[in-house]
Write an enzyme that holds these catalytic residues in place. Structure first.
Site, PDB file in Angstrom:
ATOM      1  CD  GLU A 112      -6.423  -2.964  -3.843  1.00 32.13           C
ATOM      2  OE1 GLU A 112      -6.759  -1.879  -3.346  1.00 32.13           O
ATOM      3  OE2 GLU A 112      -6.073  -3.955  -3.153  1.00 32.13           O
ATOM      4  CE  LYS A 149     -11.069   0.107  -0.941  1.00 35.15           C
ATOM      5  NZ  LYS A 149      -9.721  -0.237  -0.448  1.00 35.15           N
ATOM      6  CB  CYS A 174      -8.874  -3.694  -0.888  1.00 34.37           C
ATOM      7  SG  CYS A 174      -7.667  -3.980   0.432  1.00 34.37           S
TER       8      CYS A 174
END
Length: 529
Positions: A287, A351, A405
């Protein structure tokens, strides 16, 4: 045991609160990195006996009458979440000059808030309380309901749901493929709390018998699924390289380190295979591995094309910028890019589920006037959330379902279209939390997503834990936390699920209905006696 149960029931005031707090702390040892499965078998019977003794004045209303149980649940939850989440404060010390003042809010405030879910669970259980096995069912139903609420209230934070305590190893993860995390949460509480019946004797035979049956089914299905042959890799097989660069988070925030960080990733990318075998088809970075806006740096894309060989792809986390309206600042997204050997971006996904106070600031207009900022946001205003999740379709047709994440801790984040894909992809940067239980807990929860979907998991983390996991939650290969390097492996095939995630959710609801039915029967029998 009866003597101990009696002593605990009679506790009051500070002693009762302290015992509840310690019981919650004990339960933490079932979680990574400890994985002591026996720990909740001590903590939950103590919780049952404490609630047994929490009878309020019968002349008071429902709320006041059950307030003692509410307090017991809160202290139990506070011990559990404090012991399991204290490492959140480590993220604030990365930029201590700006955020050290907030460490108490992260270390104590977050557990104190999450403890209210368990407080409500204990209070609801007490309202439904009876004797014997009925109260164990009431506790399991109530905890299951509040864990479900914890998964979405205020955007949700189902970290360390109780069910994970019953799934420390792949053998014990397979039940999630049948009843989902929600079902495991409820049955785990029932089984963990069942030894409380030994201390009060009522319902002992039926309660312990059912608990033993559930344990046997839990292990038995695990043995069965692990004995099934592994599916072959998809044709053509893909070789995946995980790059774990081990970069300190403070360096990632230093503008002067950006070029060196980028070159460090490239060095690991172009290294020859350790065994002299086939070069990888896909190279994966963690990430936000690219330390600048990639689309604004054509030289960086050119550099990537120089490193990648013909036909290779790079999958990396990066910040993506998108222009807003005239006179408006750009929007920034925490994204994943797929880059081909010509340096072209051939796929991207943003995301969807951002971390509150980490990647964005809730009530920004109000809180920003107080000088507050999101901790992990690399720019003013933080990140924007994508409205939809975009599957990554690679050249050649393979499809990856992206989870950035902590999106991997939400079973509900994985839609039905994921099952049409070839793998889950989880890019993360757990360097924020150092060598604490956080990265180990995160890894366990991501592995359970593989079990629920039957899909292999490609997980790449800056400091670890990076791994390729098969659809049974078994680690095929990877890195432990705190090591630098790369590893190449063939992407495993996916399992054909007998029960879809939607059916798993329905099975979890069925378990809730059965437990509630048992509660009602026990409660009516208790009242009529």
């Amino acid at each position: 045991m009866e003597w101990l149960a009696g002593r605990i029931m009679l506790l009051s005031g500070t002693r009762r609160a302290l015992v509840a707090f310690v019981a919650g702390l004990i339960a933490v040892f079932a979680l990574p990195p400890f994985g002591i499965f026996a720990a909740p078998f001590l903590s939950f019977p103590i919780l049952v006996w404490l609630i047994d003794g929490a009878s309020g004045n019968p002349d008071h209303g429902v709320l006041r009458r059950n307030f003692p149980a509410f307090l017991i649940g809160w202290w139990f939850g506070f011990g559990y979440f404090l012991g399991g989440l204290w490492w959140l404060g480590n993220a604030l010390l990365v930029e201590a000059d700006d955020f050290a003042w907030a460490v108490p809010l992260a270390v104590v405030g977050v557990p104190a808030f999450l403890a209210f879910f368990y407080a409500l669970a204990a209070a609801l259980a007490r309202i439904l309380w009876s004797d014997g096995m009925g109260r164990i069912a009431a506790l399991a139903f109530s905890f299951g309901l509040l864990e479900w609420l914890r998964s979405f209230v205020l955007t949700g934070f189902p970290w360390n749901a109780i069910g994970y305590a019953a799934m420390p190893v792949p053998l014990m993860m397979q039940s999630a493929a049948v009843i989902g995390l929600a079902g495991v949460n409820m049955l785990a509480v029932f089984v963990f709390a069942a030894p409380a019946l030994i201390g009060t004797r009522k319902g002992l035979g039926a309660g312990l018998g059912l608990a033993v049956l559930l344990i046997a089914a839990h292990f038995g299905y695990g043995f069965y699924r692990l004995e099934q042959p592994l599916p072959p890799p998809a044709d053509p097989a893909l070789t995946v390289r995980l790059v774990q660069p081990l970069i300190d988070q403070s360096k990632k925030l230093d503008d002067n380190e950006r070029a060196a960080i980028f070159e460090d990733h490239l060095e690991l990318t172009q290294a020859p295979p350790a065994d002299g075998g086939k070069r990888p088809d896909i190279v994966v970075w963690p990430e936000t591995a690219v330390p600048f806006i990639l689309t604004e740096n054509p030289d960086a894309l050119l550099r990537i094309s120089d490193v990648l060989q013909d036909g290779q792809l790079l999958i990396t986390g990066a910040v993506r910028a998108e222009a807003s309206g005239a006179g408006q600042p750009p929007r920034y997204y925490n994204s994943i890019y797929v880059i081909d050997d010509r340096g072209q971006i051939v796929g991207a996904s943003d995301k969807v589920h951002l971390v509150p106070f980490g990647e964005y600031l809730p009530l920004e207009n109000l809180l920003s006037t107080m000088g507050l900022n999101a901790v992990a946001a690399a720019m003013p205003g933080g990140f924007s959330a994508s409205a939809t999740r975009t599957l990554l379709t690679l050249p050649g047709g393979k499809t990856l379902y992206p989870l950035i994440c902590y999106e991997a801790i939400f079973p509900g984040e994985i839609g039905g279209d994921a099952l049409q894909g070839d793998a889950l992809l989880n890019l993360t940067n757990d360097a924020w939390f150092g060598n604490t239980p956080g990265p180990y807990q995160h890894f366990l929860q991501a592995r359970v997503r593989s079990v629920e979907t039957g899909l292999p998991l490609i997980r790449d983390a800056n400091t670890g834990i990076s791994a390729v996991v098969n659809g049974r939650g078994e680690v095929v290969t990877g890195f432990p936390f705190g090591t630098r390097g790369f590893v190449d492996t063939i992407l495993p095939g996916k399992f054909s699920l007998l029960i879809s995630p939607e059916e798993q959710e329905r099975n979890g609801m069925l378990i809730a209905c059965l437990l509630f039915g048992l509660v009602v029967i026990s409660r009516v029998s208790f009242i009529l006696r």
